[in-house]
Design a protein around this motif. Sequence first.
Motif, PDB file in Angstrom:
ATOM      1  N   SER A  91      51.673  49.048  40.838  1.00  0.00           N
ATOM      2  CA  SER A  91      53.355  49.414  40.848  1.00  0.00           C
ATOM      3  C   SER A  91      53.289  49.544  42.444  1.00  0.00           C
ATOM      4  N   TYR A  92      51.754  49.950  42.829  1.00  0.00           N
ATOM      5  CA  TYR A  92      51.766  50.245  44.426  1.00  0.00           C
ATOM      6  C   TYR A  92      51.998  48.856  45.249  1.00  0.00           C
ATOM      7  N   ALA A  93      50.958  48.145  44.462  1.00  0.00           N
ATOM      8  CA  ALA A  93      50.674  46.830  45.204  1.00  0.00           C
ATOM      9  C   ALA A  93      52.718  45.657  45.555  1.00  0.00           C
ATOM     10  N   LYS A  94      53.095  45.850  44.066  1.00  0.00           N
ATOM     11  CA  LYS A  94      54.469  45.378  44.571  1.00  0.00           C
ATOM     12  C   LYS A  94      55.384  46.367  45.515  1.00  0.00           C
ATOM     13  N   LYS A  95      55.013  47.379  45.967  1.00  0.00           N
ATOM     14  CA  LYS A  95      55.797  48.199  46.853  1.00  0.00           C
ATOM     15  C   LYS A  95      57.400  49.341  45.914  1.00  0.00           C
ATOM     16  N   ASP A  96      56.874  49.559  44.529  1.00  0.00           N
ATOM     17  CA  ASP A  96      57.747  50.210  43.508  1.00  0.00           C
ATOM     18  C   ASP A  96      57.506  51.567  43.422  1.00  0.00           C
ATOM     19  N   LYS A  97      57.954  52.217  43.353  1.00  0.00           N
ATOM     20  CA  LYS A  97      57.934  53.960  43.617  1.00  0.00           C
ATOM     21  C   LYS A  97      57.008  54.493  42.547  1.00  0.00           C
ATOM     22  N   GLU A  98      56.343  54.100  41.560  1.00  0.00           N
ATOM     23  CA  GLU A  98      56.117  54.425  39.986  1.00  0.00           C
ATOM     24  C   GLU A  98      54.632  54.237  40.223  1.00  0.00           C
ATOM     25  N   TYR A  99      53.542  55.195  41.535  1.00  0.00           N
ATOM     26  CA  TYR A  99      52.453  55.562  41.426  1.00  0.00           C
ATOM     27  C   TYR A  99      52.066  57.273  41.643  1.00  0.00           C
ATOM     28  N   CYS A 100      50.621  57.941  40.887  1.00  0.00           N
ATOM     29  CA  CYS A 100      50.325  59.330  41.990  1.00  0.00           C
ATOM     30  C   CYS A 100      49.178  59.192  42.117  1.00  0.00           C
ATOM     31  N   ALA A 101      48.748  60.014  42.128  1.00  0.00           N
ATOM     32  CA  ALA A 101      47.482  60.565  42.475  1.00  0.00           C
ATOM     33  C   ALA A 101      47.218  61.651  41.395  1.00  0.00           C
ATOM     34  N   SER A 117      50.900  64.125  41.615  1.00  0.00           N
ATOM     35  CA  SER A 117      51.212  64.411  42.596  1.00  0.00           C
ATOM     36  C   SER A 117      52.367  62.600  42.808  1.00  0.00           C
ATOM     37  N   ASP A 118      53.489  63.423  42.487  1.00  0.00           N
ATOM     38  CA  ASP A 118      54.202  61.880  42.729  1.00  0.00           C
ATOM     39  C   ASP A 118      55.381  62.091  44.260  1.00  0.00           C
ATOM     40  N   VAL A 119      53.652  61.136  44.699  1.00  0.00           N
ATOM     41  CA  VAL A 119      53.980  60.330  45.862  1.00  0.00           C
ATOM     42  C   VAL A 119      55.201  59.999  46.564  1.00  0.00           C
ATOM     43  N   GLU A 120      56.256  58.872  45.793  1.00  0.00           N
ATOM     44  CA  GLU A 120      57.105  59.192  46.787  1.00  0.00           C
ATOM     45  C   GLU A 120      58.269  60.420  46.520  1.00  0.00           C
ATOM     46  N   ASN A 121      57.983  60.786  45.808  1.00  0.00           N
ATOM     47  CA  ASN A 121      59.271  61.800  45.871  1.00  0.00           C
ATOM     48  C   ASN A 121      59.020  63.208  46.326  1.00  0.00           C
ATOM     49  N   ASP A 122      57.659  63.489  47.277  1.00  0.00           N
ATOM     50  CA  ASP A 122      56.851  64.436  46.956  1.00  0.00           C
ATOM     51  C   ASP A 122      57.163  65.820  47.050  1.00  0.00           C
ATOM     52  N   VAL A 177      57.884  53.144  31.999  1.00  0.00           N
ATOM     53  CA  VAL A 177      57.462  53.564  33.043  1.00  0.00           C
ATOM     54  C   VAL A 177      56.222  52.991  33.490  1.00  0.00           C
ATOM     55  N   SER A 178      55.967  53.021  34.621  1.00  0.00           N
ATOM     56  CA  SER A 178      54.543  53.232  35.428  1.00  0.00           C
ATOM     57  C   SER A 178      53.645  54.281  35.106  1.00  0.00           C
ATOM     58  N   SER A 179      52.546  54.248  35.370  1.00  0.00           N
ATOM     59  CA  SER A 179      51.402  55.481  35.534  1.00  0.00           C
ATOM     60  C   SER A 179      51.492  56.474  35.005  1.00  0.00           C
ATOM     61  N   ALA A 180      50.609  57.714  35.139  1.00  0.00           N
ATOM     62  CA  ALA A 180      51.047  58.757  34.712  1.00  0.00           C
ATOM     63  C   ALA A 180      52.071  59.424  34.625  1.00  0.00           C
ATOM     64  N   LEU A 181      53.155  58.600  36.013  1.00  0.00           N
ATOM     65  CA  LEU A 181      54.249  59.649  36.079  1.00  0.00           C
ATOM     66  C   LEU A 181      55.220  59.582  34.992  1.00  0.00           C
ATOM     67  N   LYS A 182      54.587  59.065  33.123  1.00  0.00           N
ATOM     68  CA  LYS A 182      55.316  58.943  32.080  1.00  0.00           C
ATOM     69  C   LYS A 182      55.897  61.097  32.405  1.00  0.00           C
ATOM     70  N   PHE A 183      53.658  61.409  32.276  1.00  0.00           N
ATOM     71  CA  PHE A 183      54.203  62.788  32.035  1.00  0.00           C
ATOM     72  C   PHE A 183      55.032  63.708  32.811  1.00  0.00           C
ATOM     73  N   VAL A 184      55.111  63.482  34.111  1.00  0.00           N
ATOM     74  CA  VAL A 184      56.686  63.449  34.554  1.00  0.00           C
ATOM     75  C   VAL A 184      57.490  63.439  33.843  1.00  0.00           C
ATOM     76  N   TYR A 185      58.085  62.390  33.308  1.00  0.00           N
ATOM     77  CA  TYR A 185      59.500  62.362  32.558  1.00  0.00           C
ATOM     78  C   TYR A 185      59.197  63.416  31.897  1.00  0.00           C
ATOM     79  N   ASP A 204      43.153  58.826  33.664  1.00  0.00           N
ATOM     80  CA  ASP A 204      44.514  58.234  33.546  1.00  0.00           C
ATOM     81  C   ASP A 204      45.123  59.391  33.303  1.00  0.00           C
ATOM     82  N   ILE A 205      44.294  60.099  32.185  1.00  0.00           N
ATOM     83  CA  ILE A 205      45.256  60.661  30.761  1.00  0.00           C
ATOM     84  C   ILE A 205      44.811  62.262  31.197  1.00  0.00           C
TER      85      ILE A 205
END
Length: 252
Positions: A91-101, A117-122, A177-185, A204-205
Amino acid sequence: MKNLDSLLELALKAGKEASKILLEYKDKNTLWFKDDNSPVGLADIKSNEIISEILASSDIAICSEENILSYEERKNLEYFWLIDPLDGTKSYAKKDKEYCALIALIHKNTPVLSLISDVENDMFYYAHIHTKVYKNDKILNHSLDKYEEVKNIALYSKNHDNNEDFFIQNHLKGIKVSSALKFVYLLEAKAGIYPRFGGPKAWDIAAGDFLIKQNGGILYDFNQKALDYNSPDFKLPSFIAFAKTNFKLKGF
C-alpha cells in the motif's frame, strides 16, 4: 516485571519518529524483493533503523521483520521487542494511506505492551497490561452500543487470501482494509470481526492482538487458543478477532 510505563513512553517515541521517516520517504522509496519474495523498501529499512536506535536504550533484545532474531537467540529470553517498521509495504508503495508501524514487547511468548502508529492520520494507539488503550494522549473509549452496530461487519484483506464462504455462511458484511490498520477498525468500532486466513507472521499481529484484548475484545486461533509470538519460524495460524468478547459467531 519491567518498568512498563517507561517502556511504553519509549515505544511511543519510537513510533512517532518512525512515522516522520515513513512520511519523508513516501515519495523517494525504492522497492526490491527479499529471498521469500516479500517486498521491502528503503522506507522499511530507515524506519527500522530509527525504531531500533530508540528501543536499544531499553537494553532489551530487538527482533524486527527486517532484522530477525534466530530462535536460538530468543528462545530463552524473558523479554524482547517485536517490530514491523512498515506494515503495508504494498500500500505504501502505491502511495495509499493504509500502512502503519508496529511495536510490541513480548514477555516469553505473549505481548504485554504495544503500539500501532496510524501514520497518515497521525494517530497512535498504545497500552501496556496495566493501562487502558490510549489514542494519542486520551483513553480510547466507546460505548458497547456503538460496537453492537458493527458486530456483523467483518474485515477483508486487500492483499491476502480471504475465505469467501466464511463471510457468506456467517452473514457478514465486508470492508477491505490493508495492513494492521484492521485492528484500528476494531478499536474504533468501525467493524466487529477480523478473520485472518493463511499464516501471517508474528510481527504483523502481536501489537494488534494485545490492543484488542486490552480494549475488551478477544483474538484466538480457530481452536480458541491464544497465539504464540515466540515460535521458531514466527508463522501464526489462521485466527479470528472480535472487537468485544460478547460478540461471537456460531462455533466460536
